[in-house]
Design an enzyme around this catalytic site. Structure first.
Site, PDB file in Angstrom:
ATOM      1  N   ASP A  20       1.112   5.540  -4.725  1.00  0.00           N
ATOM      2  CA  ASP A  20       1.035   5.590  -6.253  1.00  0.00           C
ATOM      3  C   ASP A  20       2.252   6.519  -6.839  1.00  0.00           C
ATOM      4  OD1 ASP A  20      -1.404   4.115  -6.619  1.00  0.00           O
ATOM      5  OD2 ASP A  20      -2.384   5.814  -5.693  1.00  0.00           O
ATOM      6  N   LYS A  23       6.586   3.424  -6.744  1.00  0.00           N
ATOM      7  CA  LYS A  23       7.302   2.695  -5.871  1.00  0.00           C
ATOM      8  C   LYS A  23       7.660   1.217  -6.311  1.00  0.00           C
ATOM      9  CE  LYS A  23       6.009   1.653  -1.848  1.00  0.00           C
ATOM     10  NZ  LYS A  23       4.569   2.168  -1.917  1.00  0.00           N
ATOM     11  N   GLY A  47      -1.369  -2.894  -3.327  1.00  0.00           N
ATOM     12  CA  GLY A  47      -1.346  -3.788  -4.331  1.00  0.00           C
ATOM     13  C   GLY A  47       0.084  -3.583  -5.245  1.00  0.00           C
ATOM     14  N   HIS A  48       0.538  -4.463  -5.723  1.00  0.00           N
ATOM     15  CA  HIS A  48       1.828  -4.414  -6.456  1.00  0.00           C
ATOM     16  C   HIS A  48       1.840  -5.436  -7.346  1.00  0.00           C
ATOM     17  CE1 HIS A  48       5.913  -4.125  -7.545  1.00  0.00           C
ATOM     18  NE2 HIS A  48       6.177  -4.866  -6.709  1.00  0.00           N
ATOM     19  N   GLN A 253       2.029   1.815   0.944  1.00  0.00           N
ATOM     20  CA  GLN A 253       1.339   3.140   1.042  1.00  0.00           C
ATOM     21  C   GLN A 253       2.389   4.144   0.917  1.00  0.00           C
ATOM     22  OE1 GLN A 253       0.223   0.672   3.753  1.00  0.00           O
ATOM     23  NE2 GLN A 253      -1.187  -0.002   2.054  1.00  0.00           N
TER      24      GLN A 253
HETATM   25  P1  IMP Z   1      -7.421   1.552   4.351  1.00  0.00           P
HETATM   26  O1  IMP Z   1      -6.036   1.467   4.361  1.00  0.00           O
HETATM   27  O2  IMP Z   1      -7.810   0.696   3.513  1.00  0.00           O
HETATM   28  O3  IMP Z   1      -8.017   1.779   5.898  1.00  0.00           O
HETATM   29  O4  IMP Z   1      -7.515   2.911   3.545  1.00  0.00           O
HETATM   30  C1  IMP Z   1      -7.089   4.372   4.114  1.00  0.00           C
HETATM   31  C2  IMP Z   1      -6.609   5.203   3.100  1.00  0.00           C
HETATM   32  O5  IMP Z   1      -5.328   4.731   2.763  1.00  0.00           O
HETATM   33  C3  IMP Z   1      -7.441   5.404   1.881  1.00  0.00           C
HETATM   34  O6  IMP Z   1      -7.494   6.693   1.504  1.00  0.00           O
HETATM   35  C4  IMP Z   1      -6.876   4.397   0.818  1.00  0.00           C
HETATM   36  O7  IMP Z   1      -7.324   4.681  -0.438  1.00  0.00           O
HETATM   37  C5  IMP Z   1      -5.430   4.636   1.081  1.00  0.00           C
HETATM   38  N1  IMP Z   1      -4.528   3.485   0.756  1.00  0.00           N
HETATM   39  C6  IMP Z   1      -4.345   2.398   1.616  1.00  0.00           C
HETATM   40  N2  IMP Z   1      -3.490   1.620   0.946  1.00  0.00           N
HETATM   41  C7  IMP Z   1      -3.293   2.046  -0.131  1.00  0.00           C
HETATM   42  C8  IMP Z   1      -2.366   1.780  -1.210  1.00  0.00           C
HETATM   43  O8  IMP Z   1      -1.537   0.920  -1.324  1.00  0.00           O
HETATM   44  N3  IMP Z   1      -1.943   2.879  -2.094  1.00  0.00           N
HETATM   45  C9  IMP Z   1      -2.610   4.186  -2.121  1.00  0.00           C
HETATM   46  N4  IMP Z   1      -3.311   4.487  -1.250  1.00  0.00           N
HETATM   47  C10 IMP Z   1      -3.717   3.437   0.047  1.00  0.00           C
END
Ligand code: IMP
Length: 495
Positions: A20, A23, A47-48, A253
């Site tokens: 967030d 980017k 998600g974008h 991420q």
């Molecule tokens: P997972 O990737 O679903 O296993 O989540 C692990 C952690 O990464 C959690 O805290 C999610 O909120 C965070 N996370 C995963 N993908 C994103 C993203 O695209 N943006 C922000 N946080 C993410």
């Protein structure tokens, strides 16, 4: 003419924090100049939103170059692909907007997210209770775990139907045992999870078991839709590089969510930094000439996990929601009288609209954390893009945290005893330590209290804002190459 790539041929974009950082805006801007856009890690946890004319489309796996005719978009070997999301959501939404997906290429060696991965993700979170990670429940961790365990299913496996059916039968049975016997999840609970839209509303669960036959049928059907796109993407990328094509590595991420370098265990399961670009695509590391870390001018975090420079607390913001967002005028007025940290954090949140796009959940906000962002500079290189600088325009003072004080119990950490009161200048890649870190030193910069959104060049920025950017450079070792002062393209200022 503004050029994003400059003299470089292969450029990467990474988030420097917990995601967030804004980017997406730069990804779109760079993608507009790229011949090839590559995703090398993550999956549909990312998600974008891509804006095409008046329309917006939410993408999860598909790289951001998809809206530009002629751009090749690559889903690399390092991504975990959920065929249901890719075909039923992304392909459908893109086609509905008249966007061709023919330029998409998918690595045959990318791993596939299966229905049990989502169940295992939920089961583990459920069993962790208060210590849960707060995952996106998309099955990302379990899919990567199977990959590393050498028990995963890859895209190429979808094209040997008999073998695939057999694998689904065997693995489904094994995973069911884990969910029931290891995590102790009740049948009623599994049934509820399996009845969700993300599990084809119960189609894959019959008589208290995974229906291997139906799962295989669904995946084989999606495999047909993916077939024209599946290829040896390493060769494609090698040839594109050799031919001098401009290649954008699109990070997902942020570095603090990196499996190795982030705030373990509150991380995702892939390599979100520069190093992940090479392993997740097959391009030689030396091909990637420059990696930009995108840092927002303040920190944000969604959900749980330690956050040393937080303004306010996670509990205090729980009653805020995107539906009750303050107007800019109200937030500006509040900035003038804000005395406590929670209120300052609230001003930032409401001015910037820091609320989850799907959930409306408020994001936690805090001062710029140079200790954390130094990690991105050290891992990705010095080149930095600072986003959302304009959000701080209304504040009388802005702060940067340059060191932490550890205020926890005495522990052995990195070969030394860490006692309460110790100063830390290195970011601890361990949530257990970070949870007890408080800002020990803050660099204060007088607020510029001038609108920066109308600046068109770096030099037009008010002196105070330039001083703040200089302080970011001095405290992180970064070289700020671009700054963003609003959502529009002309609000990206080149240095
Ligand atoms: P997972 O990737 O679903 O296993 O989540 C692990 C952690 O990464 C959690 O805290 C999610 O909120 C965070 N996370 C995963 N993908 C994103 C993203 O695209 N943006 C922000 N946080 C993410």
């Amino acid at each position: 003419m503004k050029t994003y790539f400059g003299r470089e041929q292969v450029v990467g974009l990474c988030g420097a924090g917990w995601g967030d950082e804004g980017k997406g805006k730069f990804t779109d801007e760079f993608a507009g100049e790229a011949d090839v856009v590559v995703r090398a890690q993550g999956g549909c946890n990312a998600g974008h939103t891509v804006v095409i004319g008046e329309k917006r489309v939410k993408l999860h796996h598909v790289p951001s170059g998809i809206a530009q005719p002629g751009t090749v978009n690559v889903i690399g070997n390092g991504v975990v692909v959920d065929p249901r999301v890719l075909v039923e959501e992304e392909f459908s939404h893109l086609r509905a907007l008249g966007i061709e997906v023919s330029g998409l290429r998918i690595s045959g060696d990318a791993h596939v997210v299966m229905p049990w991965h989502r169940v295992l993700d939920r089961a583990r979170e459920w069993s962790l209770g208060g210590r849960r990670i707060g995952t996106t429940a998309r099955g990302i961790g379990p899919a990567y775990a199977d990959k590393v365990l050498r028990g995963g299913i890859r895209v190429n496996d979808l094209y040997d139907a008999e073998l695939f059916r057999e694998k689904v039968r065997v693995i489904a049975e094994e995973k069911e045992k884990v969910v029931r016997e290891v995590y102790g999840v009740s049948d009623a609970q599994i049934e509820e999870w399996m009845s969700g839209a993300d599990q084809e509303r119960g189609l894959w669960w019959r008589g208290g078991h995974f229906d291997a036959e139906r799962i295989a049928e669904s995946y084989l059907r999606w495999a047909e839709a993916m077939r024209p796109h599946v290829t040896e993407t390493r060769k494609l990328l090698w040839e594109a590089w050799q031919a001098g094509r401009k290649i954008l590595m699109e990070g997902a991420q942020g570095l603090l969510l990196d499996i190795d370098h982030g705030t373990y265990p509150y991380v995702t399961s892939s390599s979100c930094g520069a190093a992940g670009f090479a392993s997740g695509s097959g391009l030689p590391p030396r091909a990637i000439e420059r990696v930009y870390s995108v840092m927002s001018a303040y920190m944000t975090r969604v959900g749980s996990g330690p956050f040393p420079t937080e303004l306010g607390t996670e509990a205090a913001i729980a009653n805020e929601h995107a539906g009750a967002r303050m107007s800019r005028e109200e937030a500006v007025a509040l900035a003038g009288v804000a005395r406590d940290e929670y209120t300052l954090g609230k001003v930032i949140r409401h001015i910037a609209g820091e609320f989850g796009t799907t959930t409306g959940r408020p994001r936690r906000t805090g001062w710029f954390d140079a200790v954390a962002c130094r990690r991105a500079v050290q891992m990705n290189g010095p080149d930095v893009i600072v986003s959302k600088l304009d959000v701080l325009d209304v504040l009388p003072v802005v702060k940067i945290c340059t060191a932490y004080r550890y205020e926890g119990p005495s522990v052995e950490y990195n070969g030394k005893r860490l006692e309460s009161g110790a100063m830390l200048e290195e970011f601890p890649a361990d949530a257990r330590i970070l949870a007890y870190c408080r800002p020990a030193e803050m660099r204060e910069v007088r607020g510029w209290q001038t609108d920066t959104g109308s600046c068109r060049t770096y030099r037009e920025l008010p002196l105070g804002a330039r001083r703040y950017l200089q302080a970011i450079e001095e405290t992180t070792g970064a070289r700020v190459r671009m700054v963003s002062v609003g959502p529009q393209r002309h609000q990206t200022l080149m240095r």
